[in-house]
Design an enzyme around this catalytic site. Sequence first.
Site, PDB file in Angstrom:
ATOM      1  N   ASN A   8       0.795  -1.138  -0.103  1.00  9.28           N
ATOM      2  CA  ASN A   8       0.089  -0.064  -0.105  1.00  9.28           C
ATOM      3  C   ASN A   8       0.800   1.302   0.599  1.00  9.28           C
ATOM      4  O   ASN A   8       1.205   1.233   1.475  1.00  9.28           O
ATOM      5  CB  ASN A   8      -1.336  -0.227   0.802  1.00  9.28           C
ATOM      6  CG  ASN A   8      -1.669   1.566   1.114  1.00  9.28           C
ATOM      7  OD1 ASN A   8      -2.067   2.121   0.432  1.00  9.28           O
ATOM      8  ND2 ASN A   8      -2.380   1.348   3.234  1.00  9.28           N
ATOM      9  N   TRP A   9       0.803   2.014  -1.441  1.00  7.12           N
ATOM     10  CA  TRP A   9       1.813   3.125  -1.269  1.00  7.12           C
ATOM     11  C   TRP A   9       1.594   4.286  -0.855  1.00  7.12           C
ATOM     12  O   TRP A   9       2.035   5.194  -1.129  1.00  7.12           O
ATOM     13  CB  TRP A   9       2.231   3.377  -2.896  1.00  7.12           C
ATOM     14  CG  TRP A   9       3.243   1.793  -3.230  1.00  7.12           C
ATOM     15  CD1 TRP A   9       3.898   0.738  -2.196  1.00  7.12           C
ATOM     16  CD2 TRP A   9       3.385   1.966  -4.751  1.00  7.12           C
ATOM     17  NE1 TRP A   9       4.658   0.467  -3.331  1.00  7.12           N
ATOM     18  CE2 TRP A   9       3.820   0.452  -4.776  1.00  7.12           C
ATOM     19  CE3 TRP A   9       3.644   2.592  -5.741  1.00  7.12           C
ATOM     20  CZ2 TRP A   9       5.227  -0.228  -5.664  1.00  7.12           C
ATOM     21  CZ3 TRP A   9       4.312   2.429  -7.476  1.00  7.12           C
ATOM     22  CH2 TRP A   9       4.520   0.705  -7.074  1.00  7.12           C
ATOM     23  N   LYS A  10       0.313   4.126  -0.390  1.00  2.58           N
ATOM     24  CA  LYS A  10      -0.235   5.560   0.493  1.00  2.58           C
ATOM     25  C   LYS A  10      -0.118   6.765  -0.260  1.00  2.58           C
ATOM     26  O   LYS A  10      -0.607   6.415  -1.323  1.00  2.58           O
ATOM     27  CB  LYS A  10      -0.025   5.378   2.051  1.00  2.58           C
ATOM     28  CG  LYS A  10       0.245   4.544   2.926  1.00  2.58           C
ATOM     29  CD  LYS A  10       0.014   4.659   4.121  1.00  2.58           C
ATOM     30  CE  LYS A  10      -0.024   3.328   4.779  1.00  2.58           C
ATOM     31  NZ  LYS A  10       0.073   3.444   6.699  1.00  2.58           N
ATOM     32  N   HIS A  44      -9.378   0.126   5.390  1.00  2.00           N
ATOM     33  CA  HIS A  44      -8.500   1.254   6.735  1.00  2.00           C
ATOM     34  C   HIS A  44      -8.514   1.855   6.777  1.00  2.00           C
ATOM     35  O   HIS A  44      -9.343   2.905   6.477  1.00  2.00           O
ATOM     36  CB  HIS A  44      -7.184   1.813   4.546  1.00  2.00           C
ATOM     37  CG  HIS A  44      -5.827   1.951   4.759  1.00  2.00           C
ATOM     38  ND1 HIS A  44      -5.788   2.625   6.367  1.00  2.00           N
ATOM     39  CD2 HIS A  44      -4.961   0.218   5.012  1.00  2.00           C
ATOM     40  CE1 HIS A  44      -4.137   2.685   5.838  1.00  2.00           C
ATOM     41  NE2 HIS A  44      -3.643   0.841   5.813  1.00  2.00           N
ATOM     42  N   GLU A  69      -6.625   4.149   8.122  1.00  2.58           N
ATOM     43  CA  GLU A  69      -6.736   5.647   8.103  1.00  2.58           C
ATOM     44  C   GLU A  69      -8.272   6.368   6.995  1.00  2.58           C
ATOM     45  O   GLU A  69      -8.371   7.723   7.019  1.00  2.58           O
ATOM     46  CB  GLU A  69      -5.310   5.363   6.600  1.00  2.58           C
ATOM     47  CG  GLU A  69      -3.771   5.659   7.479  1.00  2.58           C
ATOM     48  CD  GLU A  69      -3.189   5.248   6.474  1.00  2.58           C
ATOM     49  OE1 GLU A  69      -2.960   5.252   5.645  1.00  2.58           O
ATOM     50  OE2 GLU A  69      -1.816   4.606   7.543  1.00  2.58           O
ATOM     51  N   GLU A 100      -5.255  -5.729  10.012  1.00  2.39           N
ATOM     52  CA  GLU A 100      -3.884  -4.498  10.315  1.00  2.39           C
ATOM     53  C   GLU A 100      -4.544  -3.508  11.983  1.00  2.39           C
ATOM     54  O   GLU A 100      -5.675  -2.482  12.081  1.00  2.39           O
ATOM     55  CB  GLU A 100      -4.204  -2.835   9.142  1.00  2.39           C
ATOM     56  CG  GLU A 100      -3.675  -3.732   8.025  1.00  2.39           C
ATOM     57  CD  GLU A 100      -4.035  -3.030   7.428  1.00  2.39           C
ATOM     58  OE1 GLU A 100      -2.259  -3.734   6.675  1.00  2.39           O
ATOM     59  OE2 GLU A 100      -4.444  -1.351   6.666  1.00  2.39           O
ATOM     60  N   GLY A 157       1.815   1.919  10.747  1.00  5.76           N
ATOM     61  CA  GLY A 157       3.318   3.230  10.745  1.00  5.76           C
ATOM     62  C   GLY A 157       3.687   3.374  12.286  1.00  5.76           C
ATOM     63  O   GLY A 157       4.516   4.407  12.216  1.00  5.76           O
ATOM     64  N   SER A 160       3.571  -2.804  10.109  1.00 10.91           N
ATOM     65  CA  SER A 160       4.692  -2.756  10.745  1.00 10.91           C
ATOM     66  C   SER A 160       5.419  -4.251   9.847  1.00 10.91           C
ATOM     67  O   SER A 160       6.697  -4.388  10.654  1.00 10.91           O
ATOM     68  CB  SER A 160       4.795  -1.574  12.078  1.00 10.91           C
ATOM     69  OG  SER A 160       4.701  -0.723  12.178  1.00 10.91           O
TER      70      SER A 160
HETATM   71  C1  PEP Z   1      -0.610  -0.189   6.159  1.00 15.83           C
HETATM   72  O1  PEP Z   1      -1.177   1.127   6.045  1.00 15.83           O
HETATM   73  O2  PEP Z   1      -1.672  -1.201   5.604  1.00 15.83           O
HETATM   74  C2  PEP Z   1       0.358   0.043   6.816  1.00 15.83           C
HETATM   75  C3  PEP Z   1       0.266  -2.062   7.280  1.00 15.83           C
HETATM   76  O3  PEP Z   1       1.122   0.186   7.124  1.00 15.83           O
HETATM   77  P1  PEP Z   1       2.908  -0.341   8.217  1.00 15.83           P
HETATM   78  O4  PEP Z   1       3.506  -1.297   7.054  1.00 15.83           O
HETATM   79  O5  PEP Z   1       3.674   1.523   7.440  1.00 15.83           O
HETATM   80  O6  PEP Z   1       2.650  -0.144   8.744  1.00 15.83           O
END
Ligand code: PEP
Length: 250
Positions: A9-11, A95, A97, A167, A173, A213
Amino acid sequence: MRTPMIAGNWKLHKTCNEAVELVEALKAAVADINDVEIVVAPVFTALTSVAASIEGSSITLAAQNCYPQESGAFTGEVSPSLLKDAGCRYVIIGHSERRQLCGENDEFINQKAHALAAAGLGTIFCIGETLEERESDQMYDVLRRQVRLGLKGLDTTAMASVVVAYEPVWAIGTGKTATDEQAQEVHAFLRALLKELYDEKVAAATRILYGGSVKPDNVDSLMAQPDVDGALVGGASLKAEDFARIINFE
Ligand code: PEP
């Protein structure tokens, strides 16, 4: 058998040129891998450039969001069929976010799940508890609600195109990964929940990814857990070398 999926996921990162550069490097690094489904989710504006780059490779394309309507007066939104037209095979929904920053609730996420099923697109359906919910023993209630409402009305046929991504919000993050045991415990709970809501076959066939992470140095033991079928990766998917190492989990 569930084919492992590693999705990046490049956000909100990378211009079109940078996205192509990243996927070209990734393509070279994972050229020999054919037993893992590799997915990248760039920003909307880079989708068609990345789609052109990955043509003929084993990398597939996902979008990070969609709107649950096909067309109409929805300024600024993008529909599942337009994403399919741009080359996407999957769309990420739910997600944390988007739940937290954009106020998306379970009902709205459920509308997206139905719109994606209708468009014939795969869904990467994210769920996860906050630290407060975990510490106050609400974790399983929260996860149960997110799954029950988010997937409401999807039949077993539609479920064949759904990938669940667990998640924990406190791990996204933050550099704080769930332990292997914590991930396995929740994944086993989710698989049992799928059996309760659907049947044994759906529970056994649905891939459940871990996200939060995931890095080159923790992916191997997470992937060794029996109910962890892959990873949704944010930060570490932005470097081809790191993401390729994660895809190459042992
Ligand atoms: C994500 O945004 O889905 C995610 C898992 O981010 P990160 O790997 O940076 O924690």
